[in-house]
Design a protein around this motif. Structure first.
Motif, PDB file in Angstrom:
ATOM      1  N   ARG A 156      -0.423  -9.862  21.858  1.00 12.01           N
ATOM      2  CA  ARG A 156      -0.884 -10.714  20.380  1.00 12.01           C
ATOM      3  C   ARG A 156      -0.431  -9.752  19.398  1.00 12.01           C
ATOM      4  NH1 ARG A 156      -5.470 -11.973  23.923  1.00 12.01           N
ATOM      5  NH2 ARG A 156      -6.620 -10.229  24.073  1.00 12.01           N
ATOM      6  N   LEU A 157      -0.332  -8.740  20.080  1.00 10.20           N
ATOM      7  CA  LEU A 157       0.269  -7.559  18.187  1.00 10.20           C
ATOM      8  C   LEU A 157       1.541  -7.517  18.214  1.00 10.20           C
ATOM      9  CD1 LEU A 157      -1.812  -4.396  20.021  1.00 10.20           C
ATOM     10  CD2 LEU A 157      -2.549  -5.283  18.013  1.00 10.20           C
ATOM     11  N   GLY A 158       1.994  -8.047  19.501  1.00 11.21           N
ATOM     12  CA  GLY A 158       3.731  -8.454  18.611  1.00 11.21           C
ATOM     13  C   GLY A 158       3.913  -9.837  17.835  1.00 11.21           C
ATOM     14  N   ASP A 159       2.552 -10.970  18.191  1.00 12.49           N
ATOM     15  CA  ASP A 159       3.113 -12.228  17.797  1.00 12.49           C
ATOM     16  C   ASP A 159       2.607 -10.958  15.835  1.00 12.49           C
ATOM     17  OD1 ASP A 159       3.258 -13.655  19.517  1.00 12.49           O
ATOM     18  OD2 ASP A 159       1.142 -13.831  20.142  1.00 12.49           O
ATOM     19  N   MET A 160       1.811 -10.798  16.044  1.00 15.68           N
ATOM     20  CA  MET A 160       1.016 -10.389  14.398  1.00 15.68           C
ATOM     21  C   MET A 160       2.132  -9.588  13.904  1.00 15.68           C
ATOM     22  SD  MET A 160      -3.303  -9.401  15.870  1.00 15.68           S
ATOM     23  CE  MET A 160      -4.201  -9.947  16.598  1.00 15.68           C
ATOM     24  N   TRP A 161       2.512  -8.575  14.419  1.00 16.13           N
ATOM     25  CA  TRP A 161       3.313  -7.915  14.003  1.00 16.13           C
ATOM     26  C   TRP A 161       4.647  -9.023  12.812  1.00 16.13           C
ATOM     27  CZ3 TRP A 161       0.788  -4.678  11.799  1.00 16.13           C
ATOM     28  CH2 TRP A 161       0.083  -3.338  12.639  1.00 16.13           C
ATOM     29  N   ALA A 162       4.897  -9.831  14.276  1.00 17.52           N
ATOM     30  CA  ALA A 162       6.181 -11.341  13.720  1.00 17.52           C
ATOM     31  C   ALA A 162       5.818 -10.993  12.599  1.00 17.52           C
ATOM     32  CB  ALA A 162       6.354 -11.844  14.726  1.00 17.52           C
ATOM     33  N   HIS A 163       4.888 -11.859  12.807  1.00 17.92           N
ATOM     34  CA  HIS A 163       3.639 -12.839  11.329  1.00 17.92           C
ATOM     35  C   HIS A 163       3.843 -12.234  10.209  1.00 17.92           C
ATOM     36  CE1 HIS A 163       0.877 -14.738   8.804  1.00 17.92           C
ATOM     37  NE2 HIS A 163       0.144 -14.024   8.818  1.00 17.92           N
ATOM     38  N   ILE A 164       3.821 -11.357  10.394  1.00 18.48           N
ATOM     39  CA  ILE A 164       3.137  -9.875   9.325  1.00 18.48           C
ATOM     40  C   ILE A 164       4.888 -10.147   8.418  1.00 18.48           C
ATOM     41  CG2 ILE A 164       3.196  -7.979   7.850  1.00 18.48           C
ATOM     42  CD1 ILE A 164       1.105  -7.808  10.031  1.00 18.48           C
ATOM     43  N   ASP A 165       5.765  -9.530   9.451  1.00 15.34           N
ATOM     44  CA  ASP A 165       6.716  -9.416   8.917  1.00 15.34           C
ATOM     45  C   ASP A 165       7.729 -10.667   8.096  1.00 15.34           C
ATOM     46  OD1 ASP A 165       9.505  -7.643   9.195  1.00 15.34           O
ATOM     47  OD2 ASP A 165      10.058  -9.751   9.874  1.00 15.34           O
ATOM     48  N   GLY A 166       7.330 -11.739   8.273  1.00 19.90           N
ATOM     49  CA  GLY A 166       7.335 -13.170   7.537  1.00 19.90           C
ATOM     50  C   GLY A 166       6.781 -13.240   6.622  1.00 19.90           C
ATOM     51  N   ALA A 167       5.368 -12.986   6.377  1.00 19.32           N
ATOM     52  CA  ALA A 167       5.180 -13.135   5.275  1.00 19.32           C
ATOM     53  C   ALA A 167       5.594 -11.621   4.724  1.00 19.32           C
ATOM     54  CB  ALA A 167       3.688 -12.604   5.483  1.00 19.32           C
ATOM     55  N   ILE A 168       6.065 -11.421   4.497  1.00 21.39           N
ATOM     56  CA  ILE A 168       7.062  -9.777   3.472  1.00 21.39           C
ATOM     57  C   ILE A 168       8.004 -10.575   3.265  1.00 21.39           C
ATOM     58  CG2 ILE A 168       7.942  -7.650   3.572  1.00 21.39           C
ATOM     59  CD1 ILE A 168       5.266  -6.431   5.480  1.00 21.39           C
ATOM     60  N   ALA A 169       8.861 -11.114   4.532  1.00 19.05           N
ATOM     61  CA  ALA A 169       9.882 -11.436   4.521  1.00 19.05           C
ATOM     62  C   ALA A 169       9.693 -12.965   3.109  1.00 19.05           C
ATOM     63  CB  ALA A 169      10.902 -11.858   5.413  1.00 19.05           C
ATOM     64  N   SER A 170       8.876 -13.532   2.863  1.00 17.88           N
ATOM     65  CA  SER A 170       9.197 -14.939   2.725  1.00 17.88           C
ATOM     66  C   SER A 170       8.434 -14.321   1.206  1.00 17.88           C
ATOM     67  CB  SER A 170       8.272 -15.357   3.155  1.00 17.88           C
ATOM     68  OG  SER A 170       6.748 -15.675   3.407  1.00 17.88           O
ATOM     69  N   GLY A 171       7.886 -13.869   0.853  1.00 10.80           N
ATOM     70  CA  GLY A 171       7.036 -13.238  -0.338  1.00 10.80           C
ATOM     71  C   GLY A 171       8.544 -12.435  -1.127  1.00 10.80           C
ATOM     72  N   GLY A 172       8.741 -12.536  -0.806  1.00 12.22           N
ATOM     73  CA  GLY A 172      10.700 -11.671  -1.622  1.00 12.22           C
ATOM     74  C   GLY A 172       9.852 -10.430  -1.931  1.00 12.22           C
ATOM     75  N   HIS A 173       9.100  -9.645  -1.626  1.00 13.18           N
ATOM     76  CA  HIS A 173       8.827  -8.687  -2.628  1.00 13.18           C
ATOM     77  C   HIS A 173       9.058  -7.429  -1.935  1.00 13.18           C
ATOM     78  CE1 HIS A 173       8.016 -10.998  -6.332  1.00 13.18           C
ATOM     79  NE2 HIS A 173       7.271 -11.653  -4.796  1.00 13.18           N
ATOM     80  N   PRO A 174       8.266  -6.215  -2.069  1.00 12.47           N
ATOM     81  CA  PRO A 174       8.023  -4.430  -1.085  1.00 12.47           C
ATOM     82  C   PRO A 174       7.107  -4.918   0.020  1.00 12.47           C
ATOM     83  CG  PRO A 174       8.343  -4.431  -3.454  1.00 12.47           C
ATOM     84  CD  PRO A 174       8.851  -5.568  -3.421  1.00 12.47           C
ATOM     85  N   TYR A 175       6.226  -5.736  -1.124  1.00 14.90           N
ATOM     86  CA  TYR A 175       4.870  -5.364  -0.010  1.00 14.90           C
ATOM     87  C   TYR A 175       4.079  -6.660  -0.681  1.00 14.90           C
ATOM     88  CZ  TYR A 175       5.494  -0.071  -2.244  1.00 14.90           C
ATOM     89  OH  TYR A 175       6.202   1.259  -2.078  1.00 14.90           O
ATOM     90  N   LEU A 176       3.058  -6.114  -0.022  1.00 13.43           N
ATOM     91  CA  LEU A 176       2.405  -7.666   1.167  1.00 13.43           C
ATOM     92  C   LEU A 176       1.793  -8.727  -0.575  1.00 13.43           C
ATOM     93  CD1 LEU A 176      -0.567  -5.931   3.299  1.00 13.43           C
ATOM     94  CD2 LEU A 176       1.781  -7.571   4.380  1.00 13.43           C
ATOM     95  N   LEU A 177       2.025  -8.330  -1.427  1.00 16.47           N
ATOM     96  CA  LEU A 177       1.299  -8.416  -2.917  1.00 16.47           C
ATOM     97  C   LEU A 177       2.015  -8.498  -3.594  1.00 16.47           C
ATOM     98  CD1 LEU A 177      -2.531  -7.990  -3.615  1.00 16.47           C
ATOM     99  CD2 LEU A 177      -2.140  -9.654  -1.839  1.00 16.47           C
ATOM    100  N   GLY A 178       3.013  -7.778  -3.537  1.00 15.10           N
ATOM    101  CA  GLY A 178       4.045  -8.195  -4.595  1.00 15.10           C
ATOM    102  C   GLY A 178       5.185  -6.592  -4.872  1.00 15.10           C
ATOM    103  N   ASP A 179       5.493  -6.614  -5.755  1.00 17.00           N
ATOM    104  CA  ASP A 179       5.748  -5.186  -5.849  1.00 17.00           C
ATOM    105  C   ASP A 179       4.965  -4.062  -6.378  1.00 17.00           C
ATOM    106  OD1 ASP A 179       8.328  -6.813  -6.520  1.00 17.00           O
ATOM    107  OD2 ASP A 179       8.096  -6.990  -8.856  1.00 17.00           O
ATOM    108  N   ARG A 180       3.582  -3.844  -6.449  1.00 17.09           N
ATOM    109  CA  ARG A 180       2.639  -2.869  -6.677  1.00 17.09           C
ATOM    110  C   ARG A 180       2.358  -2.569  -5.127  1.00 17.09           C
ATOM    111  NH1 ARG A 180       0.314   0.596  -9.841  1.00 17.09           N
ATOM    112  NH2 ARG A 180       1.632  -0.425 -11.650  1.00 17.09           N
ATOM    113  N   CYS A 181       2.537  -1.317  -4.774  1.00 10.71           N
ATOM    114  CA  CYS A 181       1.352  -1.024  -2.828  1.00 10.71           C
ATOM    115  C   CYS A 181       0.320  -1.226  -3.485  1.00 10.71           C
ATOM    116  CB  CYS A 181       1.663   0.366  -2.642  1.00 10.71           C
ATOM    117  SG  CYS A 181       0.995   1.518  -1.263  1.00 10.71           S
TER     118      CYS A 181
END
Length: 210
Positions: free
Chosen positions: A134-159
């Protein structure tokens, strides 16, 4: 001066990083979990749940890593680690924080502390195996969200504090067969957070190297 009770690399790490980001005077008080110091009567007076972290802020005694993190971020709004209530990013920030605490962090409890849930060896082994999947599935989900967002951080350009919290959790998964560092977009985010001076200062203060 703040007093933060914690353990190196534990859930106290994110609040510790925020204190470093703010350059806030504080004392990091180590509770040795391996020695069972969380069950000492004096510690139980400030947290009867026998868990870290605990923050002492004047007369305020605060438990729960995410709550402490948000409290500190709002104490130091100039850090901009939490979107303001009026920001359009506020809701997504809260969603990420709740996901990280209620889903990803909870799964780590199953992985690292299966003995809290299962009495038999076979039950504990199965729980650990399922938690790793399940953790692997979660890391894959987060990785995909970062990729689709096109930004360096979860919410954009700011940490934000969510990125710091995420980085703490990836550390807990570093021994998985496929650790978070295996996911390129997630690794990039984590590397950027780790490079922050406050994160490096926290590692040094806690005596850990990654």
């Amino acid at each position: 001066m703040y007093r933060l009770y914690g353990n190196p690399g534990a859930a106290s790490m994110t609040p510790h990083v925020v204190l470093m980001e703010a350059n806030a005077p504080h004392e990091f008080i180590v509770i040795d979990l391996d020695k069972g110091e969380q069950f000492d009567p004096e510690f139980l007076k400030i947290n009867p749940h026998a868990r870290v972290p605990v923050l002492i802020d004047g007369d305020l005694v605060l438990h729960q890593s995410a709550a402490i993190t948000l409290h500190l971020c709002e104490r130091y709004p100039h850090l901009e680690l939490v979107p303001a209530p009026s920001s359009p990013q506020r809701a997504k920030f809260l969603q990420w924080m709740m996901y990280l605490t209620n889903t990803v962090q909870e799964e780590h409890m199953h992985y690292w502390h299966a003995d809290h849930y299962m009495e038999s060896d076979s039950g504990r082994r199965e729980m650990v195996q399922m938690a790793e999947k399940r953790l692997g599935d979660m890391w894959a989900h987060i990785d995909g969200a970062i990729a689709s967002g096109g930004h360096p951080y979860l919410l954009g350009d700011r940490c934000t504090a969510a990125d710091i919290y995420l980085t703490m959790l990836t550390r807990w998964s570093r021994k998985l067969a496929k650790p978070p560092a295996s996911y390129p977009h997630l690794k990039g985010l984590v590397d950027r957070v780790k490079a922050r001076p406050a994160y490096q200062a926290t590692l040094k203060a806690e005596g850990i190297d990654q």
